[in-house]
Motif scaffolding. Structure first.
Motif, PDB file in Angstrom:
ATOM      1  N   ASP A   1      -3.826   4.698  13.388  1.00  0.00           N
ATOM      2  CA  ASP A   1      -4.452   5.568  12.389  1.00  0.00           C
ATOM      3  C   ASP A   1      -5.470   6.517  13.023  1.00  0.00           C
ATOM      4  O   ASP A   1      -6.660   6.220  13.109  1.00  0.00           O
TER       5      ASP A   1
ATOM      6  N   SER B   1      -2.680   3.185   3.586  1.00  0.00           N
ATOM      7  CA  SER B   1      -1.491   3.547   2.815  1.00  0.00           C
ATOM      8  C   SER B   1      -0.612   4.536   3.567  1.00  0.00           C
ATOM      9  O   SER B   1       0.607   4.362   3.674  1.00  0.00           O
ATOM     10  N   ALA B   2      -1.221   5.584   4.107  1.00  0.00           N
ATOM     11  CA  ALA B   2      -0.445   6.578   4.844  1.00  0.00           C
ATOM     12  C   ALA B   2       0.139   5.983   6.116  1.00  0.00           C
ATOM     13  O   ALA B   2       1.255   6.337   6.537  1.00  0.00           O
TER      14      ALA B   2
ATOM     15  N   THR C   1      -1.682   7.240  -1.492  1.00  0.00           N
ATOM     16  CA  THR C   1      -2.887   7.512  -0.721  1.00  0.00           C
ATOM     17  C   THR C   1      -4.042   7.757  -1.692  1.00  0.00           C
ATOM     18  O   THR C   1      -3.839   8.141  -2.838  1.00  0.00           O
TER      19      THR C   1
ATOM     20  N   ASP D   1      -9.613   2.702   4.336  1.00  0.00           N
ATOM     21  CA  ASP D   1      -9.670   3.909   5.140  1.00  0.00           C
ATOM     22  C   ASP D   1     -10.591   3.628   6.321  1.00  0.00           C
ATOM     23  O   ASP D   1     -11.785   3.922   6.274  1.00  0.00           O
TER      24      ASP D   1
ATOM     25  N   GLU E   1      -3.846  -1.118  -3.151  1.00  0.00           N
ATOM     26  CA  GLU E   1      -2.703  -0.227  -2.998  1.00  0.00           C
ATOM     27  C   GLU E   1      -1.377  -0.957  -3.180  1.00  0.00           C
ATOM     28  O   GLU E   1      -0.414  -0.410  -3.715  1.00  0.00           O
TER      29      GLU E   1
END
Length: 353
Positions: free
Chosen positions: A59, A98-99, A204, A209, A218
């Motif tokens: 990420d 999520s991404a 998202t 995060d 999520e």
């Protein structure tokens, strides 16, 4: 709460295991977890039922991605045989879990995509038990049991098992065995590829995060959306599919407990905004009216019997409920004022043929 919530239905099928190919996605974001990441990958490589591949999605941390690319050189990995290929990818979307998961889904080649936290290790038969659930064609998702590994070596006396979801683990209150659930827990879960075709990927704007406030929810939002897209879909948890999740020292303290429960309230407000309060909170209502009161009574009883931590556990349950309720109230107001809305992220069909 973000831990899976079970219905009364139970599945005891002894049908022989299906044989879908599994892609395992592990999302990572910090070099601080280097040894944990290597251990997570090793646990996938050691599965009794080999995975087709392991995808490490990094990420927005180029230094970590480069380091992992060197650790798992593509050409060398293919020589290690079935289940040992590791592909290192950069998160192709915005920062966040999520991404990262959506990136892994899009790049994966398996018929089933499984998710493992970067600070967890899976037991040897983890994927085998997942595969058994997919013998039923109606099953679109299978999750497992997540066991905490406390940094101090033991559970803090005051920490109630009913709130193990605070540290990303399976909480007290779920029935044992293989059970039908509303949602699986994202760090120990698997989905048929067709689930993402039907419902899209993880939304998202919900969930973790990096090092920001410890949000969640999520996977709950996705599972509810999936059940709406496929009304006959079955989601299961099999408590034999076990992973061991590391709980770092700071998360053993009440300050984190309070912060995480408040953040869960904020998350639930976002989930309710996305899928509606009735569906988004139906399992939480059962949890709050049945499981938690029993936990308070148990804690007070232990206090009367002079057992360690009884009063602390009862107090923590009450404090956790109040913090989550406060977070939900604040999150609901913010969501209404901002007009925030979430749409499922589209994911590609992957590289499978």
């Amino acid at each position: 709460m973000s831990a899976p919530a079970a219905s009364a239905d139970s599945t005891d099928s002894t049908a022989s295991a299906a044989s879908p190919a599994f892609s395992v996605v592990i999302c990572a974001y910090t070099e601080d977890r280097w040894e944990d990441i290597l251990a997570a990958v090793s646990s996938v490589r050691a599965q009794s039922r080999p995975a087709l591949e392991t995808l490490l999605v990094v990420d927005h941390n180029e230094a970590l991605r480069e380091r992992l690319l060197k650790e798992y050189a593509q050409g060398e990995d293919r020589e290690h045989g079935a289940g040992r290929e590791v592909r290192v990818l950069a998160n192709a979307g915005p920062r966040g879990l999520s991404a990262g998961r959506n990136t892994g889904i899009a790049a994966s080649r398996g018929e089933v995509v499984a998710f493992l936290d970067d600070d967890a290790v899976a037991e040897r038969d983890w994927l085998r038990h997942f595969a058994e659930g997919y013998a039923d064609p109606a099953v679109v998702a299978v999750g497992g049991r997540t066991v905490p590994v406390w940094a101090s070596g033991r559970r803090p006396d005051w920490f109630p098992e009913e709130f193990d979801w605070v540290v990303g683990c399976t909480y007290r209150g779920l029935p044992p065995g293989r059970v039908r659930v509303r949602n699986v827990l994202g760090g120990n879960a698997s989905f048929r590829r067709e689930a993402f075709t039907a419902a899209g990927g993880f939304a998202t704007g919900i969930g973790r995060d990096g090092d920001r406030r410890p949000l969640g929810g999520e996977e709950t939002e996705l599972c509810i959306r999936l059940s709406r897209a496929r009304p006959g879909a079955v989601l299961l948890i099999d408590d034999r599919a076990v992973i061991h999740h590391r709980v770092p020292g700071p998360r053993e303290h009440f300050a984190y407990f309070r912060t995480r429960t408040y953040a869960e309230g904020l998350s639930k407000a976002l989930v309710a905004r996305s899928v509606g309060a009735q569906k988004g909170l139906e399992s939480e209502r059962r949890y709050a009216t049945r499981v938690l009161p029993a936990g308070v009574v148990r804690g007070l009883r232990d206090a009367v019997l002079a057992r360690p931590g009884g009063a602390g556990r009862a107090g923590a349950i009450v404090a956790g409920v109040l913090a989550a309720a406060g977070g939900y109230a604040v999150g609901s107001v913010r969501a209404r004022r901002s007009g925030v809305a979430f749409s499922p992220a589209p994911v590609g069909e992957g590289a499978h043929g």
